[in-house]
Structures are given as C-alpha cells and as structure tokens.
Design a protein around this motif. Structure first.
Motif, short mmCIF file in Angstrom:
data_model
loop_
_atom_site.label_atom_id
_atom_site.label_comp_id
_atom_site.label_asym_id
_atom_site.label_seq_id
_atom_site.Cartn_x
_atom_site.Cartn_y
_atom_site.Cartn_z
N ARG A 47 0.85 -1.20 0.00
CA ARG A 47 0.00 0.00 0.00
C ARG A 47 0.88 1.25 0.00
NH1 ARG A 47 -3.39 1.14 -2.30
NH2 ARG A 47 -4.16 -0.93 -1.96
N LYS A 48 1.91 1.26 0.83
CA LYS A 48 2.82 2.41 0.88
C LYS A 48 3.56 2.59 -0.44
CE LYS A 48 3.62 2.44 5.85
NZ LYS A 48 4.61 2.26 6.91
N ALA A 49 3.90 1.49 -1.10
CA ALA A 49 4.64 1.56 -2.36
C ALA A 49 3.80 2.19 -3.47
CB ALA A 49 5.10 0.17 -2.77
N THR A 50 2.49 2.17 -3.34
CA THR A 50 1.63 2.76 -4.37
C THR A 50 1.57 4.29 -4.29
OG1 THR A 50 -0.40 2.63 -3.06
CG2 THR A 50 0.15 0.72 -4.45
N LEU A 51 1.99 4.86 -3.18
CA LEU A 51 1.88 6.31 -2.99
C LEU A 51 2.57 7.11 -4.10
CD1 LEU A 51 0.82 8.65 -1.33
CD2 LEU A 51 2.84 8.46 0.11
N ILE A 67 -1.80 8.80 3.61
CA ILE A 67 -1.16 7.67 4.31
C ILE A 67 -0.75 8.13 5.69
CG2 ILE A 67 1.32 7.75 3.88
CD1 ILE A 67 1.08 5.04 2.59
N PHE A 68 -1.05 7.31 6.66
CA PHE A 68 -0.66 7.59 8.03
C PHE A 68 0.50 6.67 8.38
CE2 PHE A 68 -5.15 8.75 7.94
CZ PHE A 68 -5.07 10.04 8.42
N ASP A 69 1.63 7.25 8.65
CA ASP A 69 2.82 6.47 8.97
C ASP A 69 3.55 7.14 10.12
OD1 ASP A 69 4.81 4.60 8.94
OD2 ASP A 69 5.87 5.48 7.24
N MET A 70 2.90 7.17 11.27
CA MET A 70 3.48 7.85 12.42
C MET A 70 3.55 6.89 13.61
SD MET A 70 1.30 11.35 12.15
CE MET A 70 -0.27 10.56 11.88
N GLY A 71 3.70 5.62 13.32
CA GLY A 71 3.61 4.67 14.41
C GLY A 71 2.15 4.61 14.82
#
Length: 158
Positions: A47-51, A67-71
C-alpha cells in the motif's frame, strides 16, 4: 457505510462511507480479509509503495490518497479495542470489528458513542454499539457479520 469490501485478496479492507452528502473511500492495509492469507506487513508495504505512483496520477476525478505512517496514529486510542492494550492478547478479525465500529462512531457520531450524537437510525446505532462492545464475545464475530447486520438494519428502515 454504503459498501464494505472485505473479501479482498490484497490484505486491505475498504469501506464506502457517506456523510452530509459527501462520499469517502477508506482503505485499511494489513487487515485479515476473507481471502488474504499473507503477512499483514506485506500488505502495508504494498500500500505504501503505491503512494508515488498514485501521486503521479493525481487528477480531480481521483480520490485523495492519505497515508498515516506515524507509528501509532493520533487519536488511535479512540479506535483501539480493549484487547489491544493487553500484552499477548489475541488481535484478529474480532478486533477489526471493533475498529470498524469505532470508525462508524467517528463518522456518524462525532467521535461520540452516545445515541444523542448518532446521526443515523436507532437500528444502525445498535449494530455499531455491538461492534464496540468491550466484551469480544458480545461483538459481531466477523466483518462479514457486521456488514450483514448493518445491511439488515438498513433494509428494516425501508
């Protein structure tokens, strides 16, 4: 919710929601869906790779991709089930039922779980209140069961 996509083989569970006439598409990566047998971390990584690709394709007709990537996400305690605070507790689809219920309260109850703030019907309130039961056994036992109860409540209104 007007649509739940829980039979994906991608490791993502998706929800179509509507509030005040505005439709939203919510996608959670790493969820144990009906047909995904892989590692949740792999689904999240995909999912992150699609950003970058999605950003390149930006267009007014495409939904916004956040995308939420804050822990641990801000406010995430509002969406976490009681077992997520217990070391060694089982985290599974029943846990995800709680998260979906909490998300429904965020969207249709102004983050409040009291009936007076709930913007939809009493029957839908009952379905969602069951989903956020502190007792795992009191919740719907699958996303599919939650969706079926939601759809039944909508049909009862018609």
């Amino acid at each position: 919710m007007f649509k739940v996509y829980d039979d994906q083989d991608s490791g993502n569970i998706c929800f179509g929601t509507e509030k005040d006439g505005q439709r939203y598409f919510i996608k959670f990566a790493g969820a144990p869906t009906e047909r995904y047998n892989g590692n949740p971390a792999d689904a999240i990584a995909r999912r992150k790779a699609t950003l970058p690709v999605y950003s390149e394709l930006q267009h007014e007709n495409l939904i916004e991709y956040v995308i939420f990537d804050m822990g641990r996400m801000w406010g995430s305690s509002l969406f976490q089930s009681p077992e997520e605070y217990e070391v060694g507790a089982v985290i599974d689809e029943i846990t995800n039922v709680y998260t979906v219920g909490a998300t429904a309260f965020a969207l249709f109850g102004e983050y409040n779980r009291n009936r007076d703030r709930w913007q939809l019907s009493d029957k839908l309130f009952e379905v969602v209140a069951k989903a956020v039961s502190a007792d795992r056994n009191g919740r719907q036992q699958s996303i599919r069961q939650l969706r079926e109860e939601w759809e039944t409540a909508i049909c009862m209104e018609s």
